[in-house]
Design a protein around this motif. Sequence first.
Motif, mmCIF file in Angstrom:
data_model
loop_
_atom_site.group_PDB
_atom_site.id
_atom_site.type_symbol
_atom_site.label_atom_id
_atom_site.label_comp_id
_atom_site.label_asym_id
_atom_site.label_seq_id
_atom_site.Cartn_x
_atom_site.Cartn_y
_atom_site.Cartn_z
ATOM 1 N N ARG A 105 0.812 -1.215 0.000
ATOM 2 C CA ARG A 105 0.000 0.000 0.000
ATOM 3 C C ARG A 105 0.843 1.262 0.000
ATOM 4 N NH1 ARG A 105 -4.422 -1.752 4.690
ATOM 5 N NH2 ARG A 105 -5.499 -3.366 3.453
ATOM 6 N N ARG A 106 2.022 1.182 0.609
ATOM 7 C CA ARG A 106 2.881 2.368 0.781
ATOM 8 C C ARG A 106 4.194 2.124 0.048
ATOM 9 N NH1 ARG A 106 3.389 2.328 6.964
ATOM 10 N NH2 ARG A 106 4.501 4.323 6.699
ATOM 11 N N VAL A 107 4.305 2.731 -1.129
ATOM 12 C CA VAL A 107 5.477 2.537 -1.988
ATOM 13 C C VAL A 107 6.163 3.882 -2.197
ATOM 14 C CG1 VAL A 107 6.286 1.846 -4.277
ATOM 15 C CG2 VAL A 107 4.471 0.532 -3.140
ATOM 16 N N TYR A 108 7.482 3.855 -2.170
ATOM 17 C CA TYR A 108 8.288 5.057 -2.339
ATOM 18 C C TYR A 108 9.369 4.808 -3.382
ATOM 19 C CZ TYR A 108 6.051 6.155 2.095
ATOM 20 O OH TYR A 108 5.110 6.370 3.082
ATOM 21 N N GLY A 109 9.626 5.812 -4.201
ATOM 22 C CA GLY A 109 10.693 5.721 -5.175
ATOM 23 C C GLY A 109 11.979 6.312 -4.627
ATOM 24 N N VAL A 110 13.100 5.738 -5.050
ATOM 25 C CA VAL A 110 14.422 6.257 -4.704
ATOM 26 C C VAL A 110 15.221 6.361 -5.990
ATOM 27 C CG1 VAL A 110 16.503 5.964 -3.319
ATOM 28 C CG2 VAL A 110 14.315 5.039 -2.492
ATOM 29 N N CYS A 111 15.597 7.573 -6.364
ATOM 30 C CA CYS A 111 16.460 7.766 -7.523
ATOM 31 C C CYS A 111 17.901 7.697 -7.040
ATOM 32 C CB CYS A 111 16.173 9.102 -8.194
ATOM 33 S SG CYS A 111 17.165 9.378 -9.677
ATOM 34 N N VAL A 112 18.605 6.667 -7.474
ATOM 35 C CA VAL A 112 19.942 6.368 -6.944
ATOM 36 C C VAL A 112 21.017 6.921 -7.874
ATOM 37 C CG1 VAL A 112 21.532 4.539 -6.251
ATOM 38 C CG2 VAL A 112 19.068 4.265 -5.861
ATOM 39 N N TRP A 113 21.754 7.912 -7.385
ATOM 40 C CA TRP A 113 22.975 8.379 -8.061
ATOM 41 C C TRP A 113 24.138 7.999 -7.153
ATOM 42 C CZ3 TRP A 113 22.671 10.322 -12.901
ATOM 43 C CH2 TRP A 113 21.442 10.826 -13.322
ATOM 44 N N MET A 114 24.703 6.816 -7.368
ATOM 45 C CA MET A 114 25.714 6.326 -6.428
ATOM 46 C C MET A 114 26.574 5.261 -7.089
ATOM 47 S SD MET A 114 25.126 4.770 -2.614
ATOM 48 C CE MET A 114 24.225 3.317 -3.198
ATOM 49 N N PRO A 115 27.721 5.636 -7.620
ATOM 50 C CA PRO A 115 28.638 4.610 -8.126
ATOM 51 C C PRO A 115 29.058 3.677 -6.996
ATOM 52 C CG PRO A 115 29.283 6.794 -8.886
ATOM 53 C CD PRO A 115 28.234 6.991 -7.831
ATOM 54 N N ALA A 116 28.779 2.417 -7.139
ATOM 55 C CA ALA A 116 29.159 1.430 -6.124
ATOM 56 C C ALA A 116 29.431 0.119 -6.837
ATOM 57 C CB ALA A 116 28.057 1.266 -5.077
#
Length: 339
Positions: free
Chosen positions: A124-135
């Motif tokens: 029911r509770r979804v969140y987006g994460v835009c990942v800018w992270m060289p790993a």
Amino acid sequence: MRYIIIGAGAVGGTIGARLHLAGHDVVLVARGTHYEALRDRGLRFTSPESTHEIPAPAVTGPDDVELGPDDVLVLAVKTQDSAAALDAWAPRPVTGGGTAGERLPLLCAQNGVENERLALRHFRRVYGVCVWMPATHLEPGLVAAPCAPYTGILSVGRYPSGEDDTIRRVAADLEESVFLAPVVPDVMRWKYAKLINNLANAVEAICGPLTSGEAQALGDRAKAEGVAVLDAAGIAHTDADEQAALRSGKVEIRPADGVERGGSSSWQSLTRGTGTIEADYLNGEIVLLGREHGIPAPVNETLGRVAGICARERRAPGSMTPGALTALIDAAASSSTPR
């Protein structure tokens, strides 16, 4: 809040390591030899300033952890593995009643734009994460994140749009953990921009490092085609100036001594010989939208097809020259041109 990191590879392992080092409760979810290394020795996390041993508990799946109402699930698997992970975690009971899908927030810290839609079918509770992270994650038990002053930029927001107290609390925890974590009301606008940048991942996986002018040109063609398709579909995405303003001086690559600098997530998949690659949900997203809106996408269609072959046949990165790949793309582009 306790963070359950579902997929403790390059991105998930880095997020989990930094949260743990900042004093937050973390559980790392992994499989195979990576899980065995985490279970036996903990996660070895290398950053520009030092190497850290992360003794966070490790599990193989939802059967091995009791979920509580203050848990936050962070989905960090590749998109091709999302459906199975969501199926496994959503029905798990939460202490006090209800299931994870009914009660717990789920953050999609992944490339592409399909994961949030998949997750919303279960949570029911979804969140987006835009990942800018060289790993980088190339060996079991080892993760490296070679950037400073911030380890990465994790733009976060509720899906499909908006923000709330939960994501603001998560962002505050991430900010305490050496991330820049702006809360944005339009997180998918940022994720579509990241999608455009990720279209070149397939070129790197197929041809190796994008050091030649011909390889770079292929990446540019893939991105230009992607922008044209998104514009035709009426899908908003941040532009280069907005992205540069966010990243400038904040995430700079400073590799640690003795740590190999890896390539993109797709390059890492071929390097590890996983047998799968996320091109279907990167280049393939542009192909899908192009077909829906009548826009040919021969560059991304060819990249997705060839990357898939490389993954299934477990070819190492760089198995095809840029010239050979260019010839395949040019032939596809010629056949797709209306006569």
